[in-house]
Scaffold this active site. Structure first.
Site, PDB file in Angstrom:
ATOM      1  N   CYS A 132       0.885  -1.165   0.000  1.00  0.00           N
ATOM      2  CA  CYS A 132       0.000   0.000   0.000  1.00  0.00           C
ATOM      3  C   CYS A 132       0.919   1.208   0.000  1.00  0.00           C
ATOM      4  O   CYS A 132       1.500   1.540   1.036  1.00  0.00           O
ATOM      5  CB  CYS A 132      -0.910   0.007   1.226  1.00  0.00           C
ATOM      6  N   CYS A 168      -0.733   4.321   2.216  1.00  0.00           N
ATOM      7  CA  CYS A 168      -0.880   4.265   3.683  1.00  0.00           C
ATOM      8  C   CYS A 168      -0.446   2.882   4.158  1.00  0.00           C
ATOM      9  O   CYS A 168       0.745   2.561   4.040  1.00  0.00           O
ATOM     10  CB  CYS A 168      -2.285   4.646   4.153  1.00  0.00           C
ATOM     11  N   SER A 169      -1.355   2.065   4.659  1.00  0.00           N
ATOM     12  CA  SER A 169      -0.918   0.756   5.155  1.00  0.00           C
ATOM     13  C   SER A 169      -2.024  -0.266   5.005  1.00  0.00           C
ATOM     14  O   SER A 169      -2.200  -1.127   5.859  1.00  0.00           O
ATOM     15  CB  SER A 169      -0.501   0.863   6.623  1.00  0.00           C
ATOM     16  N   CYS A 170      -2.797  -0.178   3.932  1.00  0.00           N
ATOM     17  CA  CYS A 170      -3.921  -1.087   3.713  1.00  0.00           C
ATOM     18  C   CYS A 170      -3.430  -2.538   3.695  1.00  0.00           C
ATOM     19  O   CYS A 170      -2.450  -2.859   3.029  1.00  0.00           O
ATOM     20  CB  CYS A 170      -4.629  -0.747   2.406  1.00  0.00           C
TER      21      CYS A 170
END
Lengths: 224, 201
Positions: free
Chosen positions: B109, B112-114
Site C-alpha cells: 500500500c 498508507c498501510s492497507c
C-alpha cells in the site's frame, strides 16, 4: 494532495528492515492507540477517507519522523479537535473540561465483536454502466487535486490495461468534501488497472515488472 | 559510547512521551463517554489472540487441498474467505492472486498501510515502512532481495498496490512433496510473508 504519504517510487529510504519475531505491539500505548482509533470510528463524526486525509495532511516532517501508530494518534487528535469533540487543553490535561458532543455510537463490550466482524463495506449499487471493460487500455489522468485522492502520483499520465471491475464503490475524493455527516457519497466504478514497469519507470527498468492500482472511473480516460 | 547513550535516552523519552499522551487521550475519551475501555480491551484482545496470519493460512491450505475451493477463492475471494468465518474490518472486499511459475505476486500500500486484517491481522512495521512503500512498486526484485528471496528472471512480478478498499491475499505455490499432509499440517507451512508475497514456501 501530492503529500509525502504518496511514497510509491520515492528513493532514499534504504533497505526494508524486517524484525525477527516481531511483537504485535512495541509498547502498550500502541495497542491502546490502535484500539481507540478503531473505536472512535464508530462515533460517525468522520469516515475512513477523512481519517486517511487527516493523516496525510500532517506536516510532512512530522509524518516522516513519526511511527505509524504515532501518526494515528496525531490524526485522531486532529479529527476530534476539528470537530470540537475535545479541546487542546483537555488533551494536555487528560481531563474533561467541556461537555461531550453527541456521537452516533459508542462501541461497548456487547457490540464491539459484531462491529469488527461487519466492517464497513464500500461497495454500493451503481446504475450507470461501466465506461471501460476488461482488457481495455486506459490512461490515468494527469491531475493534482488539492484534496484527498487515492490515485498515486507514479501512475498519473500513464497508460495501463483494465484487469478487473469491482462494482460501484464510494469515491474517496468526494467522500472527503464535507467534514461532518451527512458525507457526500458518490458511487463510481472501481477498476484494477495494470501498468508495465517500463511504462512507469522508463527504458532500462525491469521489463518483468508489472504494477496494478485500484482506480475509480473518474481517475481514468479512454485511450484512442 | 556517549552518542549511543544519548540515542538510548532519546528513544526512551520519546516512548514515555507517547505513553503519557495516549494515557491522557484514553482518560479524556472515557470521561467524555466516547469510548468504553472494556471495548478497547476487547479490540486489543481480538487482534492479539484471534485474528492473525493463522486465519489466512487456513484459507491457503484449503485452497491447496480442495480444487473447488481454490476456484471459488480466485473467483470470489470475499465469499470464499467468509465461508471460513473471516470477515469484517479491512477485509470487506477481498481478491486472491495466485503465484505460478510464470507470475509472482506482491502486495503493498504505497499511500498508507492497507492490509487484509481478517486473514493476516495487523501489519508488521516493515509493511508500513517508507522503504517498503516506496520501493516495492519501483524495484520489487531488490525488495525481495532484502527478504532473501530471489526469483528467476523469467518470472514476471506483479505488484498489487492497495489503493482502494480491495484487500489482497497472495496464494503461494504449494511446496513440493506435501501431498500426504492434512490441511492442518499444510496450514502450518504457510507464513505471513508468503501471503504478502515477500517470501516463498
Amino acid at each position: 494532495m501530492n503529500g509525502v504519504h504518496d511514497m510509491g517510487g520515492q528513493q532514499g529510504f534504504g533497505r526494508v528492515l524486517c524484525e525477527k519475531a516481531e511483537p504485535l505491539f512495541h509498547a502498550d500505548w500502541e495497542s491502546r492507540a490502535m484500539a481507540m482509533t478503531v473505536a472512535m470510528g464508530a462515533s460517525g463524526q468522520w469516515n475512513i477517507d477523512l481519517s486517511r486525509s487527516a493523516r496525510e495532511s500532517l506536516p510532512p516532517a512530522v509524518y516522516l519522523s513519526s511511527s505509524y501508530y504515532e501518526i494515528w494518534v496525531r490524526a485522531l487528535e486532529k479529527l476530534m479537535l476539528e470537530r470540537s469533540m475535545v479541546t487542546q487543553a483537555e488533551l494536555d490535561a487528560g481531563q474533561l473540561i467541556t461537555p461531550p458532543i453527541k456521537v452516533s455510537k459508542v462501541l461497548t463490550l456487547d457490540t464491539v465483536d459484531a462491529a469488527l466482524k461487519a466492517g464497513s463495506p464500500t461497495e454500493r449499487a451503481i446504475d450507470q454502466p461501466a465506461l471501460f471493460k476488461v482488457g481495455q487500455k486506459v490512461r490515468a489522468l494527469n491531475v493534482h487535486p488539492q484534496g484527498h485522492t487515492r490515485l498515486p502520483r507514479y501512475v498519473r499520465g500513464h497508460v495501463g490495461t483494465v484487469v478487473s471491475l469491482h462494482g460501484g464503490h464510494i469515491f474517496p475524493d468526494q467522500h472527503t468534501l464535507r467534514a461532518l455527516p451527512p458525507f457526500t457519497v458518490a458511487v463510481e466504478w472501481l477498476y484494477t488497472v495494470v501498468f508495465d514497469g517500463p511504462t512507469l519507470w522508463g527504458d532500462g527498468s525491469d521489463p518483468s515488472v508489472e504494477v496494478t492500482v485500484d482506480a475509480w472511473e473518474p481517475y481514468l480516460e479512454a485511450v484512442a | 559510547m556517549a552518542s549511543h547513550s544519548h540515542d538510548h535516552d532519546h528513544e526512551h523519552s520519546t516512548l514515555s512521551e507517547m505513553d503519557v499522551r495516549v494515557r491522557a487521550l484514553e482518560s479524556l475519551l472515557t470521561q467524555k463517554g466516547y469510548i468504553d475501555p472494556a471495548a478497547i480491551d476487547r479490540i486489543i484482545e481480538t487482534y492479539e489472540t484471534e485474528i492473525g496470519p493463522h486465519n489466512g493460512a487456513q484459507v491457503v491450505a484449503k485452497a491447496w487441498a480442495e480444487p473447488e475451493f481454490k476456484a471459488w477463492l480466485l473467483k470470489d475471494a470475499t465469499a470464499a474467505i467468509a465461508s471460513l468465518g473471516f470477515t469484517g474490518r479491512q477485509g470487506e472486499h477481498m481478491v486472491a492472486v495466485e503465484n505460478t511459475p510464470d507470475q509472482h505476486n506482491m502486495v503493498v500500500c504505497t499511500l498508507c498501510s492497507c492490509y487484509p486484517w481478517p486473514i493476516l491481522g495487523l501489519p508488521p512495521v516493515w509493511y508500513k515502512s517508507a522503504a517498503y512503500r516506496s520501493r516495492t512498486v519501483l524495484e520489487p526484485r531488490k525488495v525481495l532481495a532484502d527478504f532473501g528471496v530471489s526469483l528467476p528472471e523469467s518470472t514476471r512480478i506483479r505488484v498489487w498496490d492497495s489503493t482502494a478498499e480491495v484487500r489482497y491475499l497472495v496464494l503461494p505455490k504449494r511446496p513440493p512433496d506435501t501431498d500426504h499432509l492434512s490441511q492442518t499440517a499444510l496450514a502450518a507451512l504457510v507464513t505471513r510473508d508468503a501471503m504478502i508475497g515477500t517470501a516463498l514456501l
